[in-house]
Design a protein around this motif. Structure first.
Motif, PDB file in Angstrom:
ATOM      1  N   MET A   1       0.854  -1.184   0.000  1.00  0.00           N
ATOM      2  CA  MET A   1       0.000   0.000   0.000  1.00  0.00           C
ATOM      3  C   MET A   1       0.896   1.242   0.000  1.00  0.00           C
ATOM      4  O   MET A   1       1.822   1.357   0.789  1.00  0.00           O
ATOM      5  N   ASP A   2       0.572   2.153  -0.862  1.00  0.00           N
ATOM      6  CA  ASP A   2       1.298   3.415  -0.979  1.00  0.00           C
ATOM      7  C   ASP A   2       1.005   4.290   0.251  1.00  0.00           C
ATOM      8  O   ASP A   2      -0.098   4.257   0.796  1.00  0.00           O
ATOM      9  N   ILE A   3       2.000   5.065   0.679  1.00  0.00           N
ATOM     10  CA  ILE A   3       1.837   5.902   1.876  1.00  0.00           C
ATOM     11  C   ILE A   3       0.751   6.957   1.692  1.00  0.00           C
ATOM     12  O   ILE A   3      -0.007   7.235   2.608  1.00  0.00           O
ATOM     13  N   VAL A   4       0.666   7.547   0.505  1.00  0.00           N
ATOM     14  CA  VAL A   4      -0.359   8.564   0.241  1.00  0.00           C
ATOM     15  C   VAL A   4      -1.746   7.934   0.308  1.00  0.00           C
ATOM     16  O   VAL A   4      -2.680   8.508   0.869  1.00  0.00           O
ATOM     17  N   THR A   5      -1.883   6.746  -0.234  1.00  0.00           N
ATOM     18  CA  THR A   5      -3.163   6.035  -0.191  1.00  0.00           C
ATOM     19  C   THR A   5      -3.540   5.715   1.251  1.00  0.00           C
ATOM     20  O   THR A   5      -4.705   5.845   1.637  1.00  0.00           O
ATOM     21  N   ILE A   7      -2.618   7.348   3.961  1.00  0.00           N
ATOM     22  CA  ILE A   7      -3.004   8.598   4.631  1.00  0.00           C
ATOM     23  C   ILE A   7      -4.422   8.990   4.243  1.00  0.00           C
ATOM     24  O   ILE A   7      -5.228   9.351   5.104  1.00  0.00           O
ATOM     25  N   GLU A   8      -4.738   8.903   2.956  1.00  0.00           N
ATOM     26  CA  GLU A   8      -6.085   9.246   2.502  1.00  0.00           C
ATOM     27  C   GLU A   8      -7.135   8.293   3.058  1.00  0.00           C
ATOM     28  O   GLU A   8      -8.249   8.701   3.388  1.00  0.00           O
ATOM     29  N   GLN A   9      -6.779   7.018   3.178  1.00  0.00           N
ATOM     30  CA  GLN A   9      -7.726   6.020   3.662  1.00  0.00           C
ATOM     31  C   GLN A   9      -8.042   6.212   5.143  1.00  0.00           C
ATOM     32  O   GLN A   9      -9.169   5.985   5.577  1.00  0.00           O
ATOM     33  N   PHE A  10      -7.035   6.640   5.936  1.00  0.00           N
ATOM     34  CA  PHE A  10      -7.236   6.786   7.381  1.00  0.00           C
ATOM     35  C   PHE A  10      -7.260   8.241   7.835  1.00  0.00           C
ATOM     36  O   PHE A  10      -7.046   8.541   9.006  1.00  0.00           O
ATOM     37  N   ALA A  11      -7.540   9.151   6.926  1.00  0.00           N
ATOM     38  CA  ALA A  11      -7.586  10.578   7.267  1.00  0.00           C
ATOM     39  C   ALA A  11      -8.685  10.872   8.282  1.00  0.00           C
ATOM     40  O   ALA A  11      -8.545  11.777   9.102  1.00  0.00           O
ATOM     41  N   TRP A  12      -9.758  10.104   8.249  1.00  0.00           N
ATOM     42  CA  TRP A  12     -10.852  10.344   9.182  1.00  0.00           C
ATOM     43  C   TRP A  12     -10.396  10.198  10.624  1.00  0.00           C
ATOM     44  O   TRP A  12     -10.879  10.911  11.516  1.00  0.00           O
ATOM     45  N   LEU A  45     -13.590  16.586   8.255  1.00  0.00           N
ATOM     46  CA  LEU A  45     -14.052  15.206   8.434  1.00  0.00           C
ATOM     47  C   LEU A  45     -15.253  14.925   7.536  1.00  0.00           C
ATOM     48  O   LEU A  45     -15.330  13.865   6.898  1.00  0.00           O
ATOM     49  N   GLY A  46     -16.176  15.873   7.478  1.00  0.00           N
ATOM     50  CA  GLY A  46     -17.344  15.699   6.604  1.00  0.00           C
ATOM     51  C   GLY A  46     -16.933  15.569   5.144  1.00  0.00           C
ATOM     52  O   GLY A  46     -17.475  14.740   4.408  1.00  0.00           O
ATOM     53  N   ALA A  47     -15.964  16.382   4.735  1.00  0.00           N
ATOM     54  CA  ALA A  47     -15.474  16.291   3.351  1.00  0.00           C
ATOM     55  C   ALA A  47     -14.833  14.931   3.100  1.00  0.00           C
ATOM     56  O   ALA A  47     -14.988  14.345   2.023  1.00  0.00           O
ATOM     57  N   ASP A  48     -14.113  14.409   4.100  1.00  0.00           N
ATOM     58  CA  ASP A  48     -13.485  13.095   3.963  1.00  0.00           C
ATOM     59  C   ASP A  48     -14.551  12.008   3.825  1.00  0.00           C
ATOM     60  O   ASP A  48     -14.427  11.115   2.980  1.00  0.00           O
ATOM     61  N   LEU A  49     -15.571  12.082   4.626  1.00  0.00           N
ATOM     62  CA  LEU A  49     -16.628  11.071   4.575  1.00  0.00           C
ATOM     63  C   LEU A  49     -17.416  11.137   3.269  1.00  0.00           C
ATOM     64  O   LEU A  49     -18.003  10.141   2.846  1.00  0.00           O
ATOM     65  N   LEU A  50     -17.415  12.305   2.621  1.00  0.00           N
ATOM     66  CA  LEU A  50     -18.086  12.427   1.322  1.00  0.00           C
ATOM     67  C   LEU A  50     -17.166  12.065   0.166  1.00  0.00           C
ATOM     68  O   LEU A  50     -17.575  12.128  -0.996  1.00  0.00           O
ATOM     69  N   GLY A  51     -15.915  11.687   0.473  1.00  0.00           N
ATOM     70  CA  GLY A  51     -15.006  11.193  -0.551  1.00  0.00           C
ATOM     71  C   GLY A  51     -14.116  12.248  -1.193  1.00  0.00           C
ATOM     72  O   GLY A  51     -13.525  11.989  -2.243  1.00  0.00           O
ATOM     73  N   ALA A  52     -13.982  13.410  -0.609  1.00  0.00           N
ATOM     74  CA  ALA A  52     -13.126  14.462  -1.179  1.00  0.00           C
ATOM     75  C   ALA A  52     -11.661  14.070  -1.028  1.00  0.00           C
ATOM     76  O   ALA A  52     -11.287  13.382  -0.074  1.00  0.00           O
ATOM     77  N   PRO A  53     -10.815  14.500  -1.949  1.00  0.00           N
ATOM     78  CA  PRO A  53      -9.384  14.223  -1.819  1.00  0.00           C
ATOM     79  C   PRO A  53      -8.810  14.984  -0.613  1.00  0.00           C
ATOM     80  O   PRO A  53      -9.381  15.971  -0.154  1.00  0.00           O
ATOM     81  N   LEU A  54      -7.669  14.527  -0.146  1.00  0.00           N
ATOM     82  CA  LEU A  54      -7.062  15.082   1.060  1.00  0.00           C
ATOM     83  C   LEU A  54      -6.806  16.576   0.943  1.00  0.00           C
ATOM     84  O   LEU A  54      -7.075  17.336   1.881  1.00  0.00           O
TER      85      LEU A  54
END
Length: 156
Positions: A1-5, A7-12, A45-54
């Motif tokens: 798994m890529d580090i950027v991926t 971070i984006e996956q666990f940003a919440w 957090l809301g933007a993350d849950l709606l699928g927005a990029p980091l």
């Protein structure tokens, strides 16, 4: 798994930690600044849950936080402090108070009786002795000593 991926996956999780951290700091400071920042984090957090990029999550959080600090915080602070008593108290209430010299006030010693009835150890500016009976004004308080000036000196 890529580090950027990752971070984006666990940003919440990072957003939740950031929100909780800001709320704890707000409870300690009670200044509404960190409350506004936590609302910005909530928007991120809301933007993350709606699928927005980091990068978009961070921009949204920053814009919401800045808008809250600039637009909502000032009226909240005014409303909170609306009922405060603005009358000076303690040492601040003595500044500018009149008094009568009881014993000669020099730059090292002397006594004055203030208009509130208190008797204070007093000092004057170096080289200016103030004789008993002279009306003085309190310039500042340093510990238990009032620094005074003759009233005529201030009105001239």
């Amino acid at each position: 798994m890529d580090i950027v991926t990752a971070i984006e996956q666990f940003a919440w999780i990072a957003w939740l930690v950031l929100i909780l951290l800001f709320l704890v700091i707000e409870m300690l400071t009670l200044d509404f600044t960190f409350l506004m920042l936590s609302v910005g984090g909530l928007a991120g957090l809301g933007a993350d849950l709606l699928g927005a990029p980091l990068w978009l999550q961070i921009v949204i959080a920053a814009v919401v936080a800045v808008a809250m600090v600039l637009l909502l915080r000032p009226p909240l602070l005014r409303r909170l402090r609306r009922g405060e008593d603005t009358t000076p108290s303690n040492v601040e209430a003595l500044i500018g108070l009149r008094g009568q010299v009881l014993s000669t006030v020099t730059s090292h010693s002397g006594q004055v009786k203030l208009s509130n009835g208190d008797i204070w150890t007093a000092r004057s500016l170096p080289g200016s002795d103030i004789e008993p009976g002279t009306t003085v004004l309190v310039n500042r308080i340093d510990g238990a000593t009032a620094h005074v000036r003759p009233q005529e000196e201030l009105t001239a």
